[in-house]
Structure formats: structure tokens, C-alpha cells
Design an enzyme around this catalytic site. Structure first.
Site, mmCIF file in Angstrom:
data_model
loop_
_atom_site.group_PDB
_atom_site.id
_atom_site.type_symbol
_atom_site.label_atom_id
_atom_site.label_comp_id
_atom_site.label_asym_id
_atom_site.label_seq_id
_atom_site.Cartn_x
_atom_site.Cartn_y
_atom_site.Cartn_z
ATOM 1 N N ASP A 22 11.674 13.805 -6.404
ATOM 2 C CA ASP A 22 11.160 14.184 -7.675
ATOM 3 C C ASP A 22 10.206 15.800 -7.427
ATOM 4 O O ASP A 22 9.164 15.812 -6.634
ATOM 5 C CB ASP A 22 10.374 13.620 -7.723
ATOM 6 C CG ASP A 22 10.687 11.859 -7.968
ATOM 7 O OD1 ASP A 22 11.565 11.412 -7.569
ATOM 8 O OD2 ASP A 22 9.707 11.146 -8.617
ATOM 9 N N THR A 82 4.265 10.232 -6.728
ATOM 10 C CA THR A 82 4.705 11.497 -7.534
ATOM 11 C C THR A 82 3.476 11.750 -8.417
ATOM 12 O O THR A 82 2.922 10.415 -8.589
ATOM 13 C CB THR A 82 6.058 11.406 -8.429
ATOM 14 O OG1 THR A 82 7.093 11.362 -8.465
ATOM 15 C CG2 THR A 82 5.708 12.228 -9.708
ATOM 16 N N ASP A 147 2.979 7.805 -11.403
ATOM 17 C CA ASP A 147 3.961 9.000 -11.960
ATOM 18 C C ASP A 147 2.433 9.309 -12.771
ATOM 19 O O ASP A 147 3.005 9.759 -14.665
ATOM 20 C CB ASP A 147 5.084 8.700 -12.463
ATOM 21 C CG ASP A 147 5.924 8.136 -11.555
ATOM 22 O OD1 ASP A 147 5.635 8.189 -9.880
ATOM 23 O OD2 ASP A 147 7.657 7.717 -12.329
ATOM 24 N N ASP A 235 16.751 4.247 -16.270
ATOM 25 C CA ASP A 235 18.490 4.665 -16.407
ATOM 26 C C ASP A 235 19.375 5.618 -15.377
ATOM 27 O O ASP A 235 20.504 6.565 -16.296
ATOM 28 C CB ASP A 235 19.515 4.719 -17.730
ATOM 29 C CG ASP A 235 18.586 3.270 -18.375
ATOM 30 O OD1 ASP A 235 18.288 2.079 -17.879
ATOM 31 O OD2 ASP A 235 18.439 3.593 -19.745
#
Ligand code: FRU
Length: 538
Positions: A22, A82, A147, A235
């Protein structure tokens, strides 16, 4: 040298060694672009995560610094995950990130630069009050709480951030408020939540102005007419909703609600995840950055000693009818262009395959416009394809003739075409409008086995009365093929590992396999120079 060690010289790839994923906390501060990223300093698989740190003045050439945040305190000892940067009042930057604590709970921590007059902001300090936010409260799952976004200021003058979470088994962007950016309280309702899935990773929340490709800074007043975007990662892809930020209820309200999340719009229809955007005050634009993982095997990653790249940063904005986001690679990438070839008046009849010669096909930038000579005969569109576009791309592949299309590019092709990647369009008629399918088909991309080689695809609408051409921009960087179709309406990032790449010989073609002829009023292609990526600064 392991086979793919030399790939991706142009990427913001941080591939010098080890594992990265990320993009974290990108920002432009005092003349320098900062990019942080999830990074394993000890190996090429996920683990021991710290914040890697690189800096640049042009988003293209990067200097690698020592990690900015390391696993040194009880609140992040199991991983510095993150998070985002916010430039506070008084212009002090702050990072809020997720820590995996001693009990593997996910908590939110803050760090500040040790010395704001260091242009590279090399060192970051953890104040004693970490963690700032704990996974306490009704309905929270302490292992699905991470995050945090960049902060923004609400009408009451208080800071807000959103945190991705599982709330009562559903996915949510939880809302927190603070006066000083350090003491946070949870707002009694989320910014937005949905029962369509169980957890959203890496939420991103930003404002955009319809039809304007200038970006907006979230921490200043948002002008009338602005829309808001909520992006979430789930997903294995990055999806988004366009809506409004309802200030009275302090909540995001999407313009349209689609129950079936397979129909949600995507930032990219290929291999692109955990993206994060920021407002670039240097050029007044919003830039988005995403992570692209390897699609070979983990044993390949161990053998080559690195894994994970970042896509080229993209300018992102909202189209004029507020229906979808548009993206294009930042203009700075053009500084790497060298030899140029250009073709005019090319006509592609059914079965034509026209080679694009004279450039380095392993590291190239291609811009091509396809003009349709007739669309009356376009095949009918079937809305059920939207539920599984990859399946449709597999069934209607580049060799299957249609009325209008497939036409597009074949890249990274070996001499005998045994290996090739095709990026192409098909035009379908759907009542009064046209639906354009864009595919990036990797199934023949390599002779190697054990690779993940899908046929990625996305659809976009086109008003062919107003727009006579369909544009394609493809950036090829050895194992990366990044394509932007229809002026950035559909973007597809892909990783490929052709054997021909090692031999150094690949070819590129424009093709048409549809019944109706397609004109190419404009085709330009360039070899791309190597960028200086992640040169280590001592
Ligand atoms: C997304 C993600 C984040 C998490 C980080 C851990 O790729 O799973 O949700 O913070 O990576 O490395």
C-alpha cells in the site's frame, strides 16, 4: 541475477529489494513529494511491516530514505500499517496510521516530524499518548479496524477522520472527531456503512468538482457544487461511490445505491489495490496512487528478492455529468519520452495487424485514437455481462470477430505471437447509447506456468454522436502494462512476465478483428527513458 530483477525501471516501484505494498500518506510539502509505503525490511513476502519512505521533486525520480515509522512501541510492535498524512493548521504535517499492538489489536497512532526544517522530513516522533484511538465501542471488531484517512475540517471547525472497520458484521467508514488532532471521539454514526461486505480497507474520502480536473484540498472550505467520493478497498479491488457530504448529518450520501457490489464503479479494473489520493498544492490537482502486486508465485518473489510495485501516479477528477471519475498518468511521466514514432491515416480493416516499429517496445508510452466508420451494426449489449466482465472478456476475446471491434493494441508479443498481451475495445449498442468494453487479456502473456493471467475488463458509456473516437493510452514498463481507455473512463493495470522480455525482443501492433473498418487518425508512441527510482540516499 534472478530473471525479473531488472524489470520496472520506470516505476515508483521501491523494488530495490524486499516486499512493498500500500502507498501510505502521500503528500506534497515544502517543495517535496513524499511517498510512504507498507514495507518489509527483512524479506520479499509480507511481514514485519514498517513505513518505507521515498521523496521526489517531480513524482518520477525518487530517492529512498530510511523507514519513517518502525515497530518500536507497544502500540505498533506487530506492524505499522496503513494510514494517511494531514497537513495541520500552522502547516505541521502529521501521520495517523494503524498499529498492530502487543495483543494484535488494531489501534490508531500518530507521529510528527522531528524537524520540519529538514526538507526530507526523515525522522518522525511518536508522542507518549499513543494509541490515540482504540477499538473500543459497540459493534467493533478489534482485528478489523484500520487505515485512517486524511483529516478534514467540518463546519463546526473540528477535525474529522474516517477509519475502515467492521461494524456489527458490516463494513463501515467510522467517523472520529477532534479539536486538536490528538484527542479523538467516535461520532455516534459512521460516515458511511454498508451491509454489502464485512470490512473496507483503505477508505479514502475526497471532494471533486464536476468537469474540472483541478483538485480540491479537503482541509479548506469546499465550494458549492462539489461532490464527494468515498473509495474503499475490498474484493481485491478499489471501488468508489460518488455522492454528497451531508454537513447537517455529518454523513456521506451516495448519489446512487447499488445493492450488488459487483456493479460498483472501480478505480481500476485490473491489478490495483489500496490506493490513496492527495491534493497536490504545487499543481492544484488530485493525485491517486495504487499498489500492484506480483502475479507470479511467492517462490518467484523469494528468488528475485522483491515484490510489489506502485502504479504511475494518476491525476484523478470527476467528469462533467458527475457520473464517474476520470484518470490519466501525471503529465510528468512525459519527461521520460525519447524517440517518437507517429502514424497518420492508418486504416484497420478486419484482420489487420499493423506493427508499430521504431521504439523500445519494452518500455514505451503509446497514445492511439480509434475512429469508428460505422456503428449502426454494433452488436447488442447484454447488461448481465456487467456482473462478470472478466468472463465476458474471456468469451469474446481478441480473436472473436464482432461487428465493431475488437480493435486495439497487442503488446509485449514474441516474434511468433506465442506470447502476447492484448488491450482492446468492443462497441455494443444499448438502446440509445453505446457501451464500450475494454479488455486487457493476459491469458497468452507468458509461456511460463503458475502465473495469474486473467482477462481483465471494464465497460464505459460513450455518446458516439459527440465523441467519434475512442482513445487508448498504454504505458508499458516491462512487467507492467497500464492502460487508460476512453479518456480515462476505464483504467486497467496489469502485470505480465513474458519469457520474450528476458530475450529483449518483443513487438507491438495495432489491430482490428471486427467486421467494420476502424480508422486511426492519431497514433504516437515513444520509447521511455529509465527514471532514477529509489536511489539510496546515504
Ligand atoms: C491493505 C492492508 C491494510 C493494512 C495493510 C497491512 O493492503 O491489508 O488494510 O493496513 O495492508 O499491511
Amino acid at each position: 541475477t534472478p530473471p525479473f530483477f531488472s524489470v520496472l525501471q520506470n516505476r515508483q516501484s521501491f523494488q530495490i529489494c524486499n516486499y512493498s505494498k500500500d502507498p501510505n500518506g502521500p503528500m506534497y510539502y515544502n517543495g517535496i513529494y513524499h511517498q510512504f509505503y507498507q514495507y518489509n525490511p527483512n524479506g520479499s513476502l509480507w511481514g514485519n511491516i514498517v513505513w518505507g519512505h521515498s521523496v521526489s521533486t517531480d513524482l518520477i525520480n525518487w530517492i529512498r530514505l530510511d523507514p519513517a515509522i518502525e515497530r518500536t512501541s507497544p502500540s505498533d510492535i506487530n506492524g505499522c500499517w496503513t494510514g494517511s498524512t494531514t497537513i495541520l493548521k500552522g502547516r505541521q504535517p502529521a501521520i495517523i496510521y494503524t498499529g498492530a499492538d502487543t495483543q494484535m489489536r488494531q489501534v490508531q497512532n500518530i507521529v510528527f516530524p522531528k524537524n520540519v526544517s529538514d526538507p526530507y522530513l526523515r525522522e518522525w516522533i511518536k508522542p507518549d499518548n499513543n494509541p490515540l484511538i482504540q477499538p473500543i465501542g459497540q459493534g467493533l471488531n478489534s482485528k478489523q479496524f484500520r487505515d485512517p484517512t486524511t483529516g478534514w475540517i467540518g463546519p463546526d471547525g473540528l477535525w474529522r477522520i474516517a477509519v475502515g472497520a467492521e461494524l456489527n458484521g458490516y463494513s463501515a467508514a467510522l467517523l472520529y472527531k477532534s479539536e486538536d488532532f490528538v484527542h479523538w471521539t467516535r461520532v455516534d454514526h459512521p460516515l458511511y456503512s454498508s451491509n454489502a461486505s464485512t470490512m473496507w480497507e483503505c477508505p479514502d474520502f475526497f471532494a471533486v468538482l464536476p468537469g474540472k480536473n483541478s483538485g480540491l484540498d479537503l482541509s479548506v472550505a469546499i465550494p458549492d457544487g462539489a461532490k464527494h467520493v468515498l473509495k474503499m478497498s475490498l474484493d481485491n479491488c478499489d471501488k468508489y461511490m460518488i455522492g454528497v457530504y451531508d454537513l447537517k448529518n455529518d454523513a456521506f450520501v451516495p448519489d446512487t445505491l447499488l445493492e450488488d457490489r459487483r456493479l460498483w464503479s472501480r478505480i481500476d479494473y485490473g491489478n490495483y489495490y489500496a490506493s490513496k489520493s492527495f491534493f497536490d498544492s504545487k499543481k492544484g490537482r488530485r493525485i491517486i496512487w495504487g499498489w500492484t502486486n506480483e502475479t507470479d508465485s511467492s517462490s518467484d518473489d523469494v528468488a528475485k528478492g522483491w515484490a510489489g510495485i506502485h502504479a504511475i501516479p494518476r491525476t484523478i477528477w470527476l467528469d462533467s455529468n458527475s457520473k464517474q471519475l476520470l484518470q490519466r498518468p501525471v503529465e510528468e511521466i512525459e519527461s521520460l519520452r525519447r524517440e517518437e514514432v507517429s502514424r497518420q491515416g492508418l486504416e484497420l480493416k478486419q484482420g489487420d495487424l499493423s506493427e508499430i516499429k521504431g521504439i523500445d517496445t519494452l518500455q514505451a508510452d503509446v497514445e492511439i485514437d480509434f475512429e469508428l466508420t460505422s456503428t449502426d451494426s454494433a452488436d447488442p449489449f447484454d447488461p448481465s455481462w456487467l456482473l462478470d466482465i472478466e468472463k465476458h472478456c474471456r468469451e469474446a476475446d481478441a480473436s472473436v470477430h464482432g461487428s465493431v471491434g475488437p480493435f486495439g493494441l497487442v503488446v509485449l508479443a514474441s516474434d511468433n505471437m506465442e506470447e502476447h498481451t492484448s488491450v482492446h475495445f468492443r462497441v455494443y449498442k444499448s438502446q440509445e447509447k453505446y457501451m464500450i468494453l475494454m479488455c486487457s487479456d493476459l491469458r497468452k502473456s507468458s509461456l511460463r506456468t503458475e502465473l495469474h493471467t486473467p482477462a481483465y475488463g471494464g465497460f464505459f458509456e460513450l455518446d458516439l454522436e459527440k465523441e467519434k473516437t475512442i482513445s487508448l493510452r498504454t504505458l508499458i514498463d516491462r512487467s507492467a502494462v497500464e492502460s487508460f481507455g476512453g479518456g480515462g473512463r476505464v483504467c486497467i493495470m496489469a502485470r505480465v512476465y513474458p519469457v520474450a522480455l528476458i530475450d529483449g525482443g518483443t513487438r507491438m501492433y495495432a489491430f482490428n478483428n471486427g467486421t467494420s473498418t476502424v480508422r486511426v487518425p492519431r497514433l504516437k508512441a515513444w520509447s521511455m527513458r529509465r527514471a532514477q527510482v529509489n536511489v539510496k540516499k546515504g
